[in-house]
Scaffold this motif. Structure first.
Motif, PDB file in Angstrom:
ATOM      1  N   GLY A  56      99.568 -44.232  52.188  1.00 45.75           N
ATOM      2  CA  GLY A  56     100.960 -43.834  52.024  1.00 45.75           C
ATOM      3  C   GLY A  56     101.391 -43.828  50.569  1.00 45.75           C
ATOM      4  N   SER A  57     102.413 -43.046  50.291  1.00 43.95           N
ATOM      5  CA  SER A  57     103.037 -43.026  48.965  1.00 43.95           C
ATOM      6  C   SER A  57     104.194 -44.021  48.969  1.00 43.95           C
ATOM      7  CB  SER A  57     103.513 -41.608  48.633  1.00 43.95           C
ATOM      8  OG  SER A  57     102.441 -40.693  48.650  1.00 43.95           O
ATOM      9  N   PHE A  58     103.848 -45.293  49.152  1.00 45.10           N
ATOM     10  CA  PHE A  58     104.853 -46.335  49.314  1.00 45.10           C
ATOM     11  C   PHE A  58     105.600 -46.611  48.011  1.00 45.10           C
ATOM     12  CE2 PHE A  58     101.265 -47.840  52.194  1.00 45.10           C
ATOM     13  CZ  PHE A  58     101.707 -47.091  53.267  1.00 45.10           C
ATOM     14  N   THR A  59     104.933 -46.353  46.892  1.00 44.35           N
ATOM     15  CA  THR A  59     105.574 -46.439  45.588  1.00 44.35           C
ATOM     16  C   THR A  59     105.579 -45.044  44.977  1.00 44.35           C
ATOM     17  OG1 THR A  59     103.472 -46.975  44.499  1.00 44.35           O
ATOM     18  CG2 THR A  59     104.832 -48.823  45.242  1.00 44.35           C
ATOM     19  N   GLY A  60     106.331 -44.874  43.896  1.00 49.85           N
ATOM     20  CA  GLY A  60     106.403 -43.557  43.275  1.00 49.85           C
ATOM     21  C   GLY A  60     107.772 -42.941  43.429  1.00 49.85           C
ATOM     22  N   PRO A  61     107.889 -41.615  43.239  1.00 48.01           N
ATOM     23  CA  PRO A  61     109.208 -40.974  43.166  1.00 48.01           C
ATOM     24  C   PRO A  61     110.017 -41.028  44.450  1.00 48.01           C
ATOM     25  CG  PRO A  61     107.446 -39.331  43.211  1.00 48.01           C
ATOM     26  CD  PRO A  61     106.799 -40.653  42.996  1.00 48.01           C
ATOM     27  N   ALA A  62     109.362 -41.178  45.596  1.00 52.37           N
ATOM     28  CA  ALA A  62     110.086 -41.186  46.867  1.00 52.37           C
ATOM     29  C   ALA A  62     110.051 -42.548  47.538  1.00 52.37           C
ATOM     30  CB  ALA A  62     109.511 -40.125  47.807  1.00 52.37           C
ATOM     31  N   ALA A  63     109.910 -43.607  46.736  1.00 49.08           N
ATOM     32  CA  ALA A  63     109.783 -44.951  47.304  1.00 49.08           C
ATOM     33  C   ALA A  63     110.988 -45.355  48.138  1.00 49.08           C
ATOM     34  CB  ALA A  63     109.557 -45.965  46.187  1.00 49.08           C
ATOM     35  N   SER A  64     112.185 -44.871  47.785  1.00 45.75           N
ATOM     36  CA  SER A  64     113.379 -45.267  48.543  1.00 45.75           C
ATOM     37  C   SER A  64     113.340 -44.738  49.968  1.00 45.75           C
ATOM     38  CB  SER A  64     114.651 -44.774  47.844  1.00 45.75           C
ATOM     39  OG  SER A  64     114.734 -43.359  47.841  1.00 45.75           O
ATOM     40  N   THR A  65     112.529 -43.719  50.186  1.00 45.96           N
ATOM     41  CA  THR A  65     112.362 -43.172  51.533  1.00 45.96           C
ATOM     42  C   THR A  65     111.074 -43.643  52.185  1.00 45.96           C
ATOM     43  OG1 THR A  65     113.680 -41.194  51.091  1.00 45.96           O
ATOM     44  CG2 THR A  65     112.047 -41.024  52.838  1.00 45.96           C
ATOM     45  N   LEU A  66     109.960 -43.634  51.436  1.00 47.53           N
ATOM     46  CA  LEU A  66     108.643 -43.856  52.031  1.00 47.53           C
ATOM     47  C   LEU A  66     108.201 -45.310  52.033  1.00 47.53           C
ATOM     48  CD1 LEU A  66     106.631 -40.807  50.612  1.00 47.53           C
ATOM     49  CD2 LEU A  66     108.219 -40.906  52.531  1.00 47.53           C
ATOM     50  N   GLY A  67     108.861 -46.169  51.246  1.00 45.51           N
ATOM     51  CA  GLY A  67     108.409 -47.545  51.118  1.00 45.51           C
ATOM     52  C   GLY A  67     108.379 -48.311  52.425  1.00 45.51           C
ATOM     53  N   ASN A  88      92.148 -55.078  75.316  1.00 41.28           N
ATOM     54  CA  ASN A  88      91.578 -56.349  74.891  1.00 41.28           C
ATOM     55  C   ASN A  88      90.908 -56.289  73.518  1.00 41.28           C
ATOM     56  OD1 ASN A  88      91.132 -59.157  75.327  1.00 41.28           O
ATOM     57  ND2 ASN A  88      89.020 -58.742  75.954  1.00 41.28           N
ATOM     58  N   HIS A  89      91.182 -55.239  72.747  1.00 42.09           N
ATOM     59  CA  HIS A  89      90.618 -55.129  71.404  1.00 42.09           C
ATOM     60  C   HIS A  89      91.727 -55.269  70.364  1.00 42.09           C
ATOM     61  CE1 HIS A  89      86.514 -53.805  72.462  1.00 42.09           C
ATOM     62  NE2 HIS A  89      87.122 -53.322  73.543  1.00 42.09           N
ATOM     63  N   PRO A  90      91.580 -56.177  69.399  1.00 39.49           N
ATOM     64  CA  PRO A  90      92.580 -56.283  68.331  1.00 39.49           C
ATOM     65  C   PRO A  90      92.436 -55.131  67.343  1.00 39.49           C
ATOM     66  CG  PRO A  90      90.762 -57.766  67.881  1.00 39.49           C
ATOM     67  CD  PRO A  90      90.490 -57.160  69.239  1.00 39.49           C
ATOM     68  N   ILE A  91      93.523 -54.849  66.652  1.00 41.82           N
ATOM     69  CA  ILE A  91      93.529 -53.828  65.601  1.00 41.82           C
ATOM     70  C   ILE A  91      93.372 -54.512  64.253  1.00 41.82           C
ATOM     71  CG2 ILE A  91      94.869 -52.019  64.475  1.00 41.82           C
ATOM     72  CD1 ILE A  91      93.932 -51.342  67.314  1.00 41.82           C
ATOM     73  N   LYS A  92      92.461 -54.009  63.445  1.00 41.54           N
ATOM     74  CA  LYS A  92      92.346 -54.427  62.048  1.00 41.54           C
ATOM     75  C   LYS A  92      92.852 -53.278  61.188  1.00 41.54           C
ATOM     76  CE  LYS A  92      89.144 -55.874  58.423  1.00 41.54           C
ATOM     77  NZ  LYS A  92      87.726 -56.185  58.078  1.00 41.54           N
ATOM     78  N   LEU A  93      93.817 -53.558  60.338  1.00 40.25           N
ATOM     79  CA  LEU A  93      94.448 -52.532  59.507  1.00 40.25           C
ATOM     80  C   LEU A  93      94.027 -52.671  58.053  1.00 40.25           C
ATOM     81  CD1 LEU A  93      96.592 -50.320  58.850  1.00 40.25           C
ATOM     82  CD2 LEU A  93      98.280 -52.168  58.732  1.00 40.25           C
ATOM     83  N   VAL A  94      93.640 -51.550  57.459  1.00 45.36           N
ATOM     84  CA  VAL A  94      93.431 -51.472  56.015  1.00 45.36           C
ATOM     85  C   VAL A  94      94.473 -50.483  55.490  1.00 45.36           C
ATOM     86  CG1 VAL A  94      91.832 -51.003  54.133  1.00 45.36           C
ATOM     87  CG2 VAL A  94      90.964 -51.883  56.317  1.00 45.36           C
ATOM     88  N   GLN A  95      95.324 -50.962  54.627  1.00 49.25           N
ATOM     89  CA  GLN A  95      96.522 -50.211  54.216  1.00 49.25           C
ATOM     90  C   GLN A  95      96.481 -50.006  52.700  1.00 49.25           C
ATOM     91  OE1 GLN A  95     100.351 -52.386  54.325  1.00 49.25           O
ATOM     92  NE2 GLN A  95     100.913 -50.949  55.934  1.00 49.25           N
ATOM     93  N   LEU A  96      96.565 -48.751  52.256  1.00 50.48           N
ATOM     94  CA  LEU A  96      96.446 -48.435  50.837  1.00 50.48           C
ATOM     95  C   LEU A  96      97.601 -47.576  50.359  1.00 50.48           C
ATOM     96  CD1 LEU A  96      92.618 -47.591  50.712  1.00 50.48           C
ATOM     97  CD2 LEU A  96      93.711 -49.737  50.062  1.00 50.48           C
ATOM     98  N   ASP A  97      98.055 -47.842  49.148  1.00 50.60           N
ATOM     99  CA  ASP A  97      99.167 -47.122  48.526  1.00 50.60           C
ATOM    100  C   ASP A  97      98.612 -46.194  47.451  1.00 50.60           C
ATOM    101  OD1 ASP A  97     101.857 -48.246  46.317  1.00 50.60           O
ATOM    102  OD2 ASP A  97     101.551 -46.315  47.282  1.00 50.60           O
ATOM    103  N   ASP A  98      98.980 -44.909  47.508  1.00 51.95           N
ATOM    104  CA  ASP A  98      98.471 -43.965  46.500  1.00 51.95           C
ATOM    105  C   ASP A  98      99.484 -43.642  45.403  1.00 51.95           C
ATOM    106  OD1 ASP A  98     100.232 -42.055  47.578  1.00 51.95           O
ATOM    107  OD2 ASP A  98      98.664 -41.065  48.747  1.00 51.95           O
ATOM    108  N   GLY A  99     100.715 -44.166  45.510  1.00 50.77           N
ATOM    109  CA  GLY A  99     101.707 -43.897  44.482  1.00 50.77           C
ATOM    110  C   GLY A  99     102.000 -42.430  44.271  1.00 50.77           C
ATOM    111  N   ALA A 100     101.700 -41.597  45.272  1.00 56.09           N
ATOM    112  CA  ALA A 100     101.893 -40.139  45.205  1.00 56.09           C
ATOM    113  C   ALA A 100     101.008 -39.495  44.132  1.00 56.09           C
ATOM    114  CB  ALA A 100     103.359 -39.779  44.986  1.00 56.09           C
ATOM    115  N   ASP A 101      99.868 -40.123  43.848  1.00 60.58           N
ATOM    116  CA  ASP A 101      98.909 -39.604  42.856  1.00 60.58           C
ATOM    117  C   ASP A 101      97.713 -39.001  43.609  1.00 60.58           C
ATOM    118  OD1 ASP A 101      96.357 -39.825  41.275  1.00 60.58           O
ATOM    119  OD2 ASP A 101      97.765 -40.359  39.699  1.00 60.58           O
TER     120      ASP A 101
END
Length: 409
Positions: A56-67, A88-101
């Motif tokens: 996700g573009s959690f940071t960057g120019p649209a952070a107020s919307t996408l964060g 019966n299977h747990p979820i493992k999440l790997v979450q990465l921020d691209d900063g809209a780059d």
């Protein structure tokens, strides 16, 4: 009868660079219409973890919307694991921020696929076109979330959870027309490819769609950073534009509303769920705004949506949220429905998730989404939207607003 959701308290949440988590907890069972509703008996999932990624573009120019996308999807993971996981299977999440780059985004997605071995990716990146061909070649399904990107609706490896690009644009025009507007303006931040695509769409379609608009749209350009938007407001006011869509993140959109109100420019505000969170409820100039939503209104009392609201209160207390967090929750629910359909088991694969997605026919995820059907090798376009409004400090679902409306074929 209208349904309201009043303001809840929240503060801005910092976006995360990378998070890997598994959370275990209670209960089992479930239905295809609400995949993470797994019952009330406490049960820790004991099966092999299923690894999924979020970019996700959690940071960057649209952070107020996408964060808020990050805590929204984290809430789904924690809630799902605390309710027995999926089969019966747990979820493992790997979450990465691209900063809209674009370069950073491509590297992050390659990490998810090649290093973390994810079986699906939830997409909330502004620059997903940079790696769309890569994931298609790798056979990893992309589930979204950020449906104003035209990768959804044009790339068969991208699976939308709600209205795609044209469905949202048509929905905003249709809602403006229902409110009586005969003229339409689009305030656009023009330094992105997505903005240029949207400008082209409105120029081509505003009068062509037979919604009652009497002239081509007024296109007004604006910058992300500006001391005020007075000039833009006065330009639209001088041309008697009756309805305006501000194609900008939350902060800039509300600043436009404030600046136009100072100029005594009154118009029908139309927006979409990606921009909307609880700040709209405490911004007087946003009162009366009409929202075209890709998924069910955030104020809906449908049980599947209330599950999301309760999960945010439990797992993301104090975090701001709105349509962006909700879209990522619904993306998690679509993954869950596909995983159940595929019976992924202890050796899950991306190919298995794809098979599960193709097995879904008219799936609404308990009313969260328009009917979803995916056909192998064909991109999915969804010309349907939902509606809600901002009224007196609440989000209001008008009669029928939590039922999907669709563009005539």
């Amino acid at each position: 009868m209208c349904v309201r959701r009043s303001r809840i308290g929240w503060v801005a949440a910092g976006a995360m660079l990378a998070v890997a988590m598994t959370a275990c907890g209670s209960s089992n069972g479930g239905t295809s219409s609400s995949p993470s509703s797994t019952g009330s008996q406490a049960k820790t999932p004991t099966g092999t973890p299923w690894v999924i990624g979020q970019i996700g573009s959690f940071t960057g120019p649209a952070a107020s919307t996408l964060g808020e996308a990050a805590p929204g999807f984290e809430a789904w993971v924690k809630y799902t694991n605390d309710h027995g996981g999926i089969d019966n299977h747990p979820i493992k999440l790997v979450q990465l921020d691209d900063g809209a780059d674009p370069a950073k985004s491509t590297a992050a997605v390659k990490q998810l696929v090649e290093q973390d071995k994810v079986i699906a990716i939830v997409d909330y990146s502004l620059v997903d076109s940079a790696w769309a061909d890569y994931v298609k070649d790798k056979g990893v399904p992309v589930i979204g979330a950020i449906l104003f990107n035209k990768t959804f609706g044009t790339n068969p490896d991208f699976f939308p959870v709600g209205a795609t690009f044209e469905g949202i644009q048509y929905g905003m025009l249709a809602e403006a027309a229902k409110a009586g507007a005969k003229t339409f303006g689009f305030f656009s931040v023009t330094n992105t490819a997505a903005a240029q695509e949207t400008i082209a769409w409105y120029r081509e379609n505003t009068t062509k769609l037979n919604l009652g608009f009497t002239s081509p749209p007024l296109i007004v350009t604006m910058d992300y950073v500006s001391p005020n938007y007075t000039a833009q407001c006065l330009e639209a006011k001088s041309q008697n534009i009756a309805a305006v869509y501000v194609g900008a993140p939350t902060t800039q959109t509300l600043k436009v509303y404030d600046d136009c109100k100072k100029q005594n420019y009154n118009f029908t505000h139309v927006g979409n769920l990606y921009q909307v969170n609880d700040t709209w409820l405490t911004t007087p100039s946003a009162d009366g705004a009409i929202i075209a939503s890709a998924v069910v209104p955030i104020a809906s009392t449908l049980p599947a949506n209330q599950e999301f609201v309760k999960a945010m209160a439990t797992y993301a207390p104090g975090v701001k949220y709105g349509g962006t967090a909700q879209m990522n929750w619904v993306a998690g629910q679509l993954f869950a429905a596909a995983a159940k359909a595929a019976k992924l088991g202890d050796s899950p694969t991306a190919a298995g998730v794809l098979d599960g997605l193709y097995a879904l026919k008219g799936e609404t995820l308990g009313g969260l989404a328009p009917p979803l059907t995916f056909v192998k090798g064909k991109p999915t376009t969804i010309p349907c939207w939902f509606t809600y409004k901002v009224s007196n400090g609440s989000f209001v679902v008008p009669p029928g607003g939590d039922k999907a409306q669709c563009q005539p074929s």
